[in-house]
Design an enzyme around this catalytic site. Sequence first.
Site, PDB file in Angstrom:
ATOM      1  N   THR A 194     -56.638 104.103   8.576  1.00 43.56           N
ATOM      2  CA  THR A 194     -56.595 105.285   7.681  1.00 43.56           C
ATOM      3  C   THR A 194     -56.523 104.713   6.346  1.00 43.56           C
ATOM      4  OG1 THR A 194     -55.531 106.916   8.989  1.00 43.56           O
ATOM      5  CG2 THR A 194     -55.529 107.371   6.736  1.00 43.56           C
ATOM      6  N   GLU A 280     -46.874 100.723   5.868  1.00 45.25           N
ATOM      7  CA  GLU A 280     -45.684 101.556   6.077  1.00 45.25           C
ATOM      8  C   GLU A 280     -44.457 100.690   6.340  1.00 45.25           C
ATOM      9  OE1 GLU A 280     -47.658 105.749   7.532  1.00 45.25           O
ATOM     10  OE2 GLU A 280     -47.097 104.281   9.040  1.00 45.25           O
TER      11      GLU A 280
END
Lengths: 407, 407
Positions: A194, A280
């Site tokens: 992504t 992340e």
Amino acid sequence: MIKTKQAAYTILEDGNVSSPGGFQAGGAAIGLRKGNKLDLGWIYSEVPASAAGVYTLNSFRAAPLLVTEESIRQEGKLQGIVVNSANANACTGEEGLINAYTMRQTFADQLGIPTAYAAVASTGLIGVQLPMDKVIDGIHSIELQGQADDFAHAILTTDTCTKQVAVTVSIDGVPVTIGGAAKGSGMIHPNMATMLAFVTTDAAIPADVLEQLLKQSTDQSYNMITIDGDTSTNDMVLVLANGKAGNKELHPGHADWEKFYAAFHYVSQELAKKIARDGEGATKLVEVRVQHAATAEEAGAIGKTIVASSLVKTAIYGADPNWGRIIMAAGNSGATFNPNNISVWLGDVQVVQAGKPAAFDEQSASKQLKQQTVVITIDLQEGSEEATAWGCDLSYDYVKINASYRT
Amino acid sequence: MIKTKQAAYTILEDGNVSSPGGFQAGGAAIGLRKGNKLDLGWIYSEVPASAAGVYTLNSFRAAPLLVTEESIRQEGKLQGIVVNSANANACTGEEGLINAYTMRQTFADQLGIPTAYAAVASTGLIGVQLPMDKVIDGIHSIELQGQADDFAHAILTTDTCTKQVAVTVSIDGVPVTIGGAAKGSGMIHPNMATMLAFVTTDAAIPADVLEQLLKQSTDQSYNMITIDGDTSTNDMVLVLANGKAGNKELHPGHADWEKFYAAFHYVSQELAKKIARDGEGATKLVEVRVQHAATAEEAGAIGKTIVASSLVKTAIYGADPNWGRIIMAAGNSGATFNPNNISVWLGDVQVVQAGKPAAFDEQSASKQLKQQTVVITIDLQEGSEEATAWGCDLSYDYVKINASYRT
């Protein structure tokens, strides 16, 4: 010894997608993300630009990718890109596809450009329909003369910072500029993630040459990063070249081709590394250099397997020089090599010498893993090929972010 | 509707590797693990037993695997197995190999069995030489008449509980028993992991048949689990069949073969599931059932990709019914299927219907993810093949355990 190569390009301070001539970009808050964050971004070229794209290899390809690919396929040109965050418009069936088409049409109408010159991109939650009233109202609110920095913010999801870069390089004696913006964070794995990246340049270059250039550069940049081994449904890199710089058309036979390639590739690698560093929960960028491999493919496979290993990533988070996990990951890569020849360095501390533990100071090795950029070097003594992969460590925050992404 | 199949075998309460006739097992604390934990285990068969093994596919194969494989290759027989935890004796070069040979010889001498009938296994930290004085003294202290439960404890590393099982099944009218013990925890991935499993049976069965049986059963049990996607250097499953039950020799043409296979496979699957449930930091067992696939291989690939996805695992940890990640993982599996036909259930709550979001209650779906065993069902509508994969969720504790494994 580090070889210093004279870079033929100059890095622009605060460079971005509107650094190249004839490009504008901006962003708006249209109510898709919580907290009134910017969530709709756009790029506009004053003239139709040569365009190329690379797309996710996931079997599920989100609706905006299908629509954008269709646009580029028509004439190899784009003049505008519109991107929303917070909603990926993926796994949304026919309704989602119709919404992506509507988004493209609305944007093309707003800018007054042909439908086939407009591209759409989305990133965010999978499986929820776009709130089209907000999207359409948002696109209607677009006015040119925006801020490229707003664009860079509008495309983010769980990213903690914007990812922008621009360089300038002299081609045919005229300055040519290449700019880029990207978003990443989770679901980042070799072969797209992504990850959205948008590259603009005022170079003159035909669409087919641009496509080859993008593919080649992608294989050694975006496709060499991994955050969590997952590949998103929405990954896409788009590049627009509008020819405003006034150089002669670029192609591999052009005298300045190597210079241009190096400048373009720098932009690809910088965006890729910025994505990896901001994975992340990441606290560090991890760079794995694989040297003296029999083939570049095997070097790449080893690098990617190491940088993707949860056990390696947690050890780096904890600054634990547990090189056994690096060796283990190399052995899982599918590459063929003699385990008795492998050597491994953490930074400049050698931890494995020809397949066996090297005598090293734990403190020094641990210190290498506390750097903002952790470099792991693998020497296989099998041949002369090499590859570099990038990733990040795996921290408590990765779990925190992903255990409650929707709630 | 759940089909209830009459099981032809009986599960033994507190069954273990010494449940089959003619087997003994035990464990001792010899100072390899901190806190005086049991760290040396052994299994002994009163008579030489048919033996078979399956080993890690990692390029780096630890020394004990090489030595054990050599033992089995000689006559297809084993009479004793010795296992140490805390140290994997992997990536230890020639010294490590000599140590594994010494360990085998010392153990064979202690039991008074031929060297070629002894197997060795190690699990723990990679790249550190075994403290041979402790190992040799430890083996010298072995006395028969031990406790199988001590064996099950002695082989553990970061496991939080022992993994044991036994079943009995009637073959040729005589009771045949199959017992097993395993350890797992981290580096668990399809195709073996830091996973050790030891299966004993008093069945009479030739070594070559036993090997085929083990391979076939492994493909649908141990090779269908994943904890963190890493494959260890030390994985091994060993099975010993000593013939004490007095049945006629088993082979695929034997009238009771199917019954025996079912009993044996139950032991494999139970051990595999116990390993998955006790993955590092795991709070739940995750079972992914893939149905109506075109091929069993594709069904398996989809199941394993879903159960290995960090994004799926963190969502399950957080009880977040974020089915988009399940879809995404299926799309990354490399399997070919029509995304518009896929349906997904969390427990009995359908969340995807033919590629699109199903209308479902978030609370009910979240509740399915709070079970001790979370079942995810994927229906592809492509064919008639199926597969099941097992794994666990990804929690803060996984990071905690692995950021500081050595320190």
